[in-house]
Write a protein that holds these residues in place. Structure first.
Motif, mmCIF file in Angstrom:
data_model
loop_
_atom_site.group_PDB
_atom_site.id
_atom_site.type_symbol
_atom_site.label_atom_id
_atom_site.label_comp_id
_atom_site.label_asym_id
_atom_site.label_seq_id
_atom_site.Cartn_x
_atom_site.Cartn_y
_atom_site.Cartn_z
ATOM 1 N N GLN A 64 -28.121 -17.174 31.575
ATOM 2 C CA GLN A 64 -27.837 -16.916 32.998
ATOM 3 C C GLN A 64 -26.422 -16.380 33.180
ATOM 4 O O GLN A 64 -26.197 -15.437 33.948
ATOM 5 C CB GLN A 64 -28.007 -18.212 33.802
ATOM 6 N N ASN A 65 -25.468 -16.986 32.470
ATOM 7 C CA ASN A 65 -24.079 -16.528 32.580
ATOM 8 C C ASN A 65 -23.918 -15.103 32.081
ATOM 9 O O ASN A 65 -23.159 -14.312 32.657
ATOM 10 C CB ASN A 65 -23.150 -17.457 31.784
ATOM 11 N N ALA A 66 -24.634 -14.758 31.009
ATOM 12 C CA ALA A 66 -24.565 -13.396 30.465
ATOM 13 C C ALA A 66 -25.126 -12.393 31.465
ATOM 14 O O ALA A 66 -24.556 -11.312 31.678
ATOM 15 C CB ALA A 66 -25.318 -13.314 29.145
ATOM 16 N N VAL A 67 -26.247 -12.745 32.098
ATOM 17 C CA VAL A 67 -26.854 -11.857 33.103
ATOM 18 C C VAL A 67 -25.918 -11.715 34.299
ATOM 19 O O VAL A 67 -25.689 -10.611 34.811
ATOM 20 C CB VAL A 67 -28.227 -12.406 33.552
ATOM 21 N N TYR A 68 -25.334 -12.831 34.735
ATOM 22 C CA TYR A 68 -24.410 -12.810 35.879
ATOM 23 C C TYR A 68 -23.195 -11.946 35.577
ATOM 24 O O TYR A 68 -22.731 -11.185 36.428
ATOM 25 C CB TYR A 68 -23.980 -14.241 36.209
ATOM 26 N N SER A 69 -22.714 -12.042 34.353
ATOM 27 C CA SER A 69 -21.572 -11.232 33.942
ATOM 28 C C SER A 69 -21.913 -9.746 33.975
ATOM 29 O O SER A 69 -21.115 -8.921 34.436
ATOM 30 C CB SER A 69 -21.127 -11.642 32.529
ATOM 31 N N GLU A 70 -23.097 -9.394 33.500
ATOM 32 C CA GLU A 70 -23.517 -7.992 33.520
ATOM 33 C C GLU A 70 -23.652 -7.485 34.956
ATOM 34 O O GLU A 70 -23.266 -6.355 35.269
ATOM 35 C CB GLU A 70 -24.857 -7.823 32.786
ATOM 36 N N LEU A 71 -24.204 -8.336 35.838
ATOM 37 C CA LEU A 71 -24.372 -7.931 37.238
ATOM 38 C C LEU A 71 -23.025 -7.699 37.923
ATOM 39 O O LEU A 71 -22.928 -6.889 38.837
ATOM 40 C CB LEU A 71 -25.168 -9.006 38.007
ATOM 41 N N SER A 72 -22.001 -8.427 37.468
ATOM 42 C CA SER A 72 -20.678 -8.306 38.087
ATOM 43 C C SER A 72 -20.051 -6.939 37.836
ATOM 44 O O SER A 72 -19.226 -6.478 38.622
ATOM 45 C CB SER A 72 -19.737 -9.388 37.546
ATOM 46 N N VAL A 73 -20.407 -6.290 36.742
ATOM 47 C CA VAL A 73 -19.827 -4.985 36.425
ATOM 48 C C VAL A 73 -20.835 -3.853 36.572
ATOM 49 O O VAL A 73 -20.485 -2.690 36.420
ATOM 50 C CB VAL A 73 -19.252 -4.954 34.984
ATOM 51 N N PHE A 74 -22.078 -4.208 36.887
ATOM 52 C CA PHE A 74 -23.139 -3.204 36.922
ATOM 53 C C PHE A 74 -22.930 -2.258 38.094
ATOM 54 O O PHE A 74 -22.627 -2.688 39.206
ATOM 55 C CB PHE A 74 -24.503 -3.898 37.058
ATOM 56 N N PRO A 75 -23.042 -0.934 37.885
ATOM 57 C CA PRO A 75 -22.880 0.003 39.001
ATOM 58 C C PRO A 75 -23.993 -0.163 40.020
ATOM 59 O O PRO A 75 -25.096 -0.623 39.694
ATOM 60 C CB PRO A 75 -22.957 1.380 38.326
ATOM 61 N N LEU A 76 -23.685 0.196 41.257
ATOM 62 C CA LEU A 76 -24.690 0.099 42.315
ATOM 63 C C LEU A 76 -25.882 0.996 41.997
ATOM 64 O O LEU A 76 -25.709 2.077 41.426
ATOM 65 C CB LEU A 76 -24.078 0.521 43.662
ATOM 66 N N PRO A 77 -27.108 0.562 42.353
ATOM 67 C CA PRO A 77 -28.289 1.380 42.063
ATOM 68 C C PRO A 77 -28.184 2.758 42.707
ATOM 69 O O PRO A 77 -27.704 2.888 43.831
ATOM 70 C CB PRO A 77 -29.443 0.570 42.685
ATOM 71 N N SER A 78 -28.603 3.774 41.990
ATOM 72 C CA SER A 78 -28.619 5.123 42.543
ATOM 73 C C SER A 78 -30.044 5.664 42.491
ATOM 74 O O SER A 78 -30.930 5.040 41.907
ATOM 75 C CB SER A 78 -27.676 6.033 41.749
#
Length: 515
Positions: A64-78
């Protein structure tokens, strides 16, 4: 609705793909296989039993923490049909400006190489490798002659580029609100006003307990701090990144900060992380890059002369030299308007000129971490999540262009007399505050105050607080600034920020300003 579901599916697929290449995925796979030997795992309920085991043994939380970390830097959907460069930067004129800036930097590097007759990269002779290895922990004692090396660019050079940015669609001033902006930044980006900032930074409200506030009217500071420490210990025990990020919005207790930041940034310092750091160190020992001398000179001119940071000089060299060799950093160019300079790779090190985009000072992190590998990972994560935005041209809300515009808009809107006075005497406020923001206030605030500020950067996953603080500093010194008659005099009033208390300034500016 269908578009939202499609965006979500795409995001999930991309995060899964990213995690499949991580060490966590391999660890999870090993744990799942190992669990098959456990007596409570039954064949008829295999899937559910393994999921239950991974949950009770703490591995689900790590995922869960790994997914949350990825979401924190993930670019907004285009839009699915959007070209890849739109992920990096949707505005064409911003991409062009960034490209021109990169060419200028590379040209400066090339001319320096030509003038000094030195290569961008070379393999160190064996004797030189041994010498560097022997003095790895005391590089600060070296005094090489770096007088011929010059910085590739100064903050004022970068500011001039941002001042000259123009959106060709607005050349004739079509937008009324755009025409009425009298600051140096002349691009029509949407930035928040104080009501929107109040909503974003609601936990900084006057009635909410904060670390860094000495005279809270609601709860005695020592009672709030004791309770806050207790909650922080509970958050750490739970090992939940999202909870830690929410918690740190009210500031981190000094004793818990290193662990909380590591939890939010999803840093575990596993054996493979330590090994990776050692590999980077080996790369530094074996290869000499032009940027090594630039890094060395930068540290000598800044941290070495700073009463707070000079004791960490050796750590700074170690971290920054390793950072300049770390090809894993290339991944952040997927959502960075900048591009890695590939022209001079020469088949060896995929990121040789990257370090010329000087990151904010790594020195404050030295107060938190004493293990070089953990210090290194924290700096790298802070840079690829936040600080790279201060050194590249983009339209992102946390990008340096937006921060400059937000700062100027706040001053012009809420302190108009001060703004116009400074403008009339040729002391545009941004010319003073730019260096604070581009360095995330590192080197300007006292260390305890800087760390309280960076707590909030992590807590809100945003750099916008830098612009708010810059405006708050001007508001705090407004009386003195109204009396100055030149840029030099204004700079003198704001020359020393080391006595400022960050949290009261932010609270008063955000929540006591008439809107």
């Amino acid at each position: 609705m269908l578009q939202e579901e499609s965006d979500l599916s795409l995001t999930i697929a991309q995060i899964v793909q990213k995690l499949k290449g991580s060490s966590l995925y391999a660890q999870l796979e090993r744990q799942a296989w190992a669990s098959l030997q456990r007596p409570e795992i039954k064949l008829e309920s295999l899937k559910e039993d393994i999921k239950r085991f991974l949950k009770t043994s703490g591995w689900e939380k790590k995922l869960q923490n790994a997914v949350y970390s990825e979401l924190s830097v993930f670019p907004l959907p285009s839009h699915p049909a959007a070209p890849p460069e739109h992920l990096k930067e949707p505005l064409v004129y911003m991409r062009k400006a960034q490209g021109s800036w990169e060419k200028r930097i590379l040209k400066s590097l090339n001319s320096m190489c030509t003038e000094l007759s030195i290569p961008l990269a070379r393999k160190r002779p064996v004797g030189e490798q041994k010498e560097l290895l022997n003095k790895w922990n005391e590089m600060g004692t070296d005094e090489p002659d770096l007088s011929l090396f010059r910085p590739v660019y100064a903050p004022k050079d970068f500011l001039e580029v941002l001042i000259n940015l123009r959106n060709p669609n607005y050349e004739n001033g079509d937008s009324l609100s755009f025409r009425t902006h009298l600051g140096l930044i002349q691009v029509p980006l949407k930035v928040k006003d104080i009501p929107e900032l109040k909503e974003l930074f609601v936990e900084l409200g006057l009635t909410t307990g904060q670390l860094g506030i000495d005279d809270s009217t609601q709860v005695p500071p020592e009672l709030f701090e004791n309770e806050h420490v207790r909650i922080g210990q509970k958050v750490l025990a739970e090992q939940d990144s999202a909870a830690a990020q929410q918690y740190i919005r009210q500031g981190s207790p000094t004793a818990l900060r290193a662990e909380l930041w590591a939890l939010i940034l999803n840093i575990s310092n596993q054996p493979e992380d330590i090994l990776y750091y050692e590999q980077l160190k080996t790369n530094v020992i074996q290869h000499d890059l032009l940027v090594d001398s630039l890094i060395y000179k930068d540290v000598k001119l800044t941290a070495s002369n700073d009463d707070y940071y000079f004791v960490f000089e050796d750590y700074l060299y170690q971290v920054l030299l390793c950072f300049s060799r770390d090809t894993s950093v290339l991944g952040h160019f997927a959502y960075n308007s900048a591009s890695p300079p590939r022209s001079y790779i020469r088949g060896k090190l995929g990121i040789e000129e990257y370090a010329v985009f000087y990151p904010p000072n790594v020195a404050p992190l030295c107060f938190l971490y004493h293990e070089p590998s953990k210090l290194y990972q924290t700096f790298r994560e802070m840079y690829v999540r936040f600080f790279f935005r201060l050194h590249s041209i983009s339209s992102h809300p946390s990008g340096i262009v937006s921060l400059c515009l937000l700062f100027e808009t706040l001053l012009q809107t809420y302190l108009p007399q001060l703004f116009y006075h400074l403008r009339e005497i040729g002391a545009q406020p941004l010319r003073i505050s730019f260096k604070w923001m581009v360095r995330a206030f590192s080197g300007y605030l006292a260390t305890d105050q800087l760390l309280l500020l960076w707590d909030r950067i992590l807590g809100y996953n945003s750099l916008e607080i830098l612009a708010v603080l810059a405006a708050a500093v001007f508001a705090f010194r407004a009386v003195n600034l109204m009396e100055v008659t030149s840029l030099a005099a204004a700079e003198a009033v704001l020359a020393d920020l080391s006595t400022l208390k960050v949290m009261p300034l932010l609270q008063i500016f955000l929540f006591a300003t008439v809107t």
